[in-house]
Design a protein around this motif. Structure first.
Motif, short mmCIF file in Angstrom:
data_model
loop_
_atom_site.label_atom_id
_atom_site.label_comp_id
_atom_site.label_asym_id
_atom_site.label_seq_id
_atom_site.Cartn_x
_atom_site.Cartn_y
_atom_site.Cartn_z
N ILE A 118 0.84 -1.20 0.00
CA ILE A 118 0.00 0.00 0.00
C ILE A 118 0.87 1.25 0.00
O ILE A 118 0.63 2.19 -0.77
CB ILE A 118 -0.95 -0.01 1.22
N GLU A 119 1.90 1.27 0.84
CA GLU A 119 2.79 2.44 0.90
C GLU A 119 3.52 2.66 -0.41
O GLU A 119 3.70 3.80 -0.84
CB GLU A 119 3.78 2.27 2.04
N ALA A 120 3.93 1.58 -1.09
CA ALA A 120 4.64 1.71 -2.36
C ALA A 120 3.73 2.30 -3.44
O ALA A 120 4.16 3.15 -4.22
CB ALA A 120 5.15 0.34 -2.80
N ILE A 121 2.48 1.88 -3.46
CA ILE A 121 1.52 2.41 -4.44
C ILE A 121 1.26 3.89 -4.18
O ILE A 121 1.26 4.71 -5.10
CB ILE A 121 0.21 1.61 -4.41
N ASN A 142 -0.43 6.92 -7.00
CA ASN A 142 -1.68 6.31 -7.45
C ASN A 142 -2.58 6.02 -6.26
O ASN A 142 -2.16 6.07 -5.11
CB ASN A 142 -1.39 5.03 -8.23
N ASP A 143 -3.83 5.72 -6.55
CA ASP A 143 -4.79 5.40 -5.51
C ASP A 143 -4.76 3.90 -5.20
O ASP A 143 -4.41 3.09 -6.04
CB ASP A 143 -6.21 5.79 -5.94
N VAL A 144 -5.15 3.57 -3.99
CA VAL A 144 -5.18 2.18 -3.55
C VAL A 144 -6.61 1.81 -3.23
O VAL A 144 -7.35 2.58 -2.62
CB VAL A 144 -4.31 1.98 -2.28
N GLU A 145 -6.98 0.61 -3.65
CA GLU A 145 -8.30 0.07 -3.33
C GLU A 145 -8.06 -1.26 -2.62
O GLU A 145 -7.33 -2.11 -3.12
CB GLU A 145 -9.09 -0.15 -4.62
N VAL A 192 -5.00 1.71 -8.42
CA VAL A 192 -5.93 2.38 -9.32
C VAL A 192 -5.18 3.50 -10.04
O VAL A 192 -4.72 4.44 -9.41
CB VAL A 192 -7.13 2.95 -8.54
N LYS A 193 -5.07 3.34 -11.36
CA LYS A 193 -4.42 4.36 -12.18
C LYS A 193 -5.48 5.00 -13.06
O LYS A 193 -6.20 4.32 -13.77
CB LYS A 193 -3.35 3.75 -13.07
#
Length: 42
Positions: free
Chosen positions: A9-12, A17-20, A33-34
């Motif tokens: 999650i931290e890398a995204i 970008n967004d995380v789901e 999520v891009k």
């Protein structure tokens, strides 16, 4: 959540970008999520 999940999650988020996060049974799925702008009238 495990350390591996939190690191993903931290890398995204670091990439901007967004995380789901979704549940699947007893575990979690982390989705990146891009969203790209294809057209913008200016």
């Amino acid at each position: 959540m495990t350390d591996q999940t939190i690191k993903a999650i931290e890398a995204i988020l670091k990439r901007g970008n967004d995380v789901e996060i979704r549940r699947k049974g007893d575990s979690y799925i982390v989705l990146e999520v891009k969203k790209t702008i294809k057209y913008s009238p200016q």
